[in-house]
Design an enzyme around this catalytic site. Structure first.
Site, short mmCIF file in Angstrom:
data_model
loop_
_atom_site.label_atom_id
_atom_site.label_comp_id
_atom_site.label_asym_id
_atom_site.label_seq_id
_atom_site.Cartn_x
_atom_site.Cartn_y
_atom_site.Cartn_z
N CYS A 1 -15.53 4.86 -26.78
CA CYS A 1 -16.80 5.77 -26.80
C CYS A 1 -17.45 5.79 -25.45
O CYS A 1 -18.36 4.92 -24.96
CB CYS A 1 -17.83 4.98 -27.63
SG CYS A 1 -17.13 4.72 -29.36
N PRO B 1 4.41 -5.24 -0.69
CA PRO B 1 4.45 -3.95 -1.97
C PRO B 1 4.05 -4.35 -3.19
O PRO B 1 4.45 -5.37 -3.53
CB PRO B 1 5.67 -3.41 -1.69
CG PRO B 1 6.56 -4.31 -1.34
CD PRO B 1 6.02 -5.42 -0.41
N GLY B 2 3.08 -3.65 -3.79
CA GLY B 2 2.87 -3.65 -5.17
C GLY B 2 3.39 -2.55 -5.94
O GLY B 2 4.34 -2.23 -6.70
N ARG B 3 2.68 -1.31 -6.14
CA ARG B 3 2.72 -0.24 -6.56
C ARG B 3 4.23 0.37 -6.58
O ARG B 3 4.61 1.00 -7.28
CB ARG B 3 1.65 1.04 -6.08
CG ARG B 3 1.56 2.29 -6.84
CD ARG B 3 0.73 3.26 -6.20
NE ARG B 3 -0.53 2.67 -5.78
CZ ARG B 3 -1.57 2.88 -6.46
NH1 ARG B 3 -1.50 3.39 -7.74
NH2 ARG B 3 -2.72 2.21 -6.24
N GLY C 1 0.63 -1.50 -0.02
CA GLY C 1 0.00 -0.03 0.10
C GLY C 1 0.66 1.23 -0.05
O GLY C 1 0.16 2.26 -0.20
N TYR D 1 -10.64 6.07 -10.90
CA TYR D 1 -10.02 7.02 -9.79
C TYR D 1 -9.81 8.32 -9.61
O TYR D 1 -9.47 9.08 -8.88
CB TYR D 1 -8.78 6.19 -8.83
CG TYR D 1 -8.77 4.73 -9.18
CD1 TYR D 1 -9.40 4.05 -8.42
CD2 TYR D 1 -7.41 4.46 -9.36
CE1 TYR D 1 -9.18 2.72 -8.09
CE2 TYR D 1 -7.11 2.82 -9.44
CZ TYR D 1 -8.21 2.23 -8.69
OH TYR D 1 -7.75 0.95 -8.75
N TYR E 1 -0.75 -1.16 -12.12
CA TYR E 1 -2.37 -1.09 -12.28
C TYR E 1 -2.46 -0.37 -13.76
O TYR E 1 -3.30 0.35 -13.74
CB TYR E 1 -2.81 -0.35 -11.16
CG TYR E 1 -2.75 -1.02 -9.79
CD1 TYR E 1 -3.25 -2.43 -9.51
CD2 TYR E 1 -1.81 -0.43 -8.96
CE1 TYR E 1 -2.83 -2.65 -8.50
CE2 TYR E 1 -1.45 -1.19 -7.60
CZ TYR E 1 -2.03 -2.47 -7.60
OH TYR E 1 -1.75 -3.02 -6.27
N ARG F 1 -6.90 3.78 -14.66
CA ARG F 1 -6.73 4.59 -13.51
C ARG F 1 -7.43 5.83 -13.52
O ARG F 1 -8.28 6.09 -12.36
CB ARG F 1 -5.36 4.51 -13.02
CG ARG F 1 -4.78 3.41 -12.81
CD ARG F 1 -3.32 3.55 -11.83
NE ARG F 1 -3.61 3.92 -10.62
CZ ARG F 1 -3.10 5.25 -10.23
NH1 ARG F 1 -3.00 6.11 -10.94
NH2 ARG F 1 -3.61 5.45 -8.73
#
Ligand SMILES: *Cc1c(COP(=O)(O)O)cnc(C)c1O
Length: 432
Positions: free
Chosen positions: A359, A291-293, A253, A333, A387, A329
């Site tokens: 579209c 951890p990812g991001r 995170g 978001y 992501y 993204r």
């Protein structure tokens, strides 16, 4: 409103050299020419350095390992990306049977795998047990019973951890906050002890750990420290009751800078967490971070070509060949990504909304950006390593883009662009 005041994120592996953007030693324009657009480009150096920052912080002054990194591969699960991380020593956090299959495909040690996710199917649980994963992170009492049942059928034992919902506010976007009691994730804080007592009585279950994951793109350490404290309170209580916890998984995170954000750096963040655990006397626990991001987010860009410049009454549109189908993204978001021309042009700056051909009015990549561009020019959408591709879709029957990894002066095609015919190869018309 123009957003020219937002600074570019600090990048490793991507540089502007006299008006030409490079991935390591390779000009982005050359990659676009060779592989076409839209195109994902990753820097091996960037992801390596991010991993090493975590890894260094996980080793104490005496050389003893305080924690292990299990990369959350949902952020970017390309085999080349995960294999680089595996070679650096990373384990993995998985959230589906598909991700488990990817981990096994690169020869990851099953003991370096933890399996998370709020809705695991019996099939996925069986797959994980057969593979021999280190731990299944459980998110409900029903899931606990399902795991016990599946393990019984397979005549094996199931190592589990309960995912605690610590009810702390990670102060991030509501769609990526996961540790509040209104979120679907984890076991409600006040039910955790009861659930461990129940787990301890089940025939096939081995309680091995406890975990939490409070959200994503978190830019302060304090919610983590609150979560650590709350989870450690549970560990202490469990110990009193004779339920021994061996590992503590604090999830992932940690945010990155997309522009304006100033998250703590990886070293500072990791030290803060590990020190808190040690100060409270729980240094004996095996610690896991997921951890990812923060490992891959700033290790990738999305290259796109300007198709049309369309002046409008209220807005000018810069219509590019990438869309929400390649980078969801912004649509999902309202996320901000830095966007730069790949080659500096001596033309007038104009404020545009950068939009794709899909579209949907939600199909935009950047709003109110001042750019000096002409039709046919290339743009790099920054911070697209996490992501990005993994959320790509075939909406509007658009083939998914190719992915490239650059290592020094070499560029490797790590996923070929999808072919149009493949998109409907599994479909059939009704018989005549
Ligand atoms: C998504 C996820 C992560 C990684 O989150 P980032 O924000 O990308 O670091 C870690 N653990 C779990 C359980 C997750 O679902």
């Amino acid at each position: 409103m123009t957003r020219t005041a937002i600074p570019l994120p600090h990048l490793i592996g991507f540089t502007d050299r006299g008006g030409n953007w490079y991935a390591e030693e390779v000009p982005l324009a050359q990659l676009a020419k060779e592989f076409g657009t839209p195109l994902y480009v990753y820097s091996k150096k960037a992801l390596t350095e991010a991993y090493q920052a975590y890894d260094r912080a996980c080793i104490d002054a005496t050389g003893k390992r305080r924690a292990r990194i299990h990369y959350a591969m949902k952020a970017n699960s390309n085999l080349a990306v995960i294999d680089c991380l595996r070679q650096l020593g990373s384990g993995f956090d998985l959230v589906s049977g598909g991700e488990l299959a990817r981990a096994l495909a690169i020869g990851a040690d099953p003991q370096s795998l933890v399996f998370a996710g709020v809705g695991k199917s019996a099939d996925e649980i069986a797959q994980a047990l057969k593979a021999g994963v280190k731990c299944i992170n459980v998110e409900s009492i029903s899931e606990l019973h399902k795991i016990n049942r599946v393990a019984k059928e397979l005549h094996c034992r199931a190592p589990i951890s309960l995912r605690v919902n610590p009810d702390v506010d990670a102060q991030t976007h509501p769609y990526i906050s996961t540790g509040l009691k209104g979120n679907k994730f984890g076991i409600a804080y006040h039910e955790v002890l009861k659930t461990y007592r129940e787990a301890a009585l089940l025939s096939q279950i081995d309680v091995v750990g406890i975990d939490c994951h409070i959200g994503s793109q978190i830019t302060t350490t304090s919610p983590y420290l609150d979560a650590v404290d709350k989870v450690l309170d549970l560990v202490a209580q469990l110990k009193k009751e004779g339920i021994e916890i061996h590992h503590l998984d604090l999830g992932g995170g940690l945010g990155i800078s997309y522009g304006a954000e100033c998250p703590p750096d990886i070293t500072e963040f990791t030290n803060a967490l590990l020190n808190r655990v040690a100060e409270r006397g729980f240094g004996y626990l095996d610690l896991v971070l997921e951890p990812g991001r923060s490992l891959v987010g700033n290790a990738g860009v999305l290259l796109t070509q300007v198709e049309y410049l369309k002046p409008g009454v209220e807005k000018n549109f810069c219509i590019v060949d990438a869309a929400m189908t390649e980078l969801m993204r912004p649509a999902l978001y309202e996320a901000y990504h830095g966007i730069v021309p790949v080659q500096t042009k001596a033309v007038e700056n104009v404020t545009y909304d950068i939009v794709g051909p899909v579209c949907e009015s939600g199909d935009w990549l950047g709003k109110d950006r001042s750019l000096a561009v002409e039709e046919g020019d290339l743009l790099a959408i920054l911070s697209a390593g996490a992501y990005g591709f993994v959320m790509a879709s075939n909406y509007n029957t658009r083939p998914k883009p190719a992915e490239i990894m650059v290592d020094g002066n070499k560029a490797f095609l790590i996923r070929a662009r999808e072919k149009m015919v493949d998109l409907f190869a599994n479909e059939t018309v009704l018989p005549k």
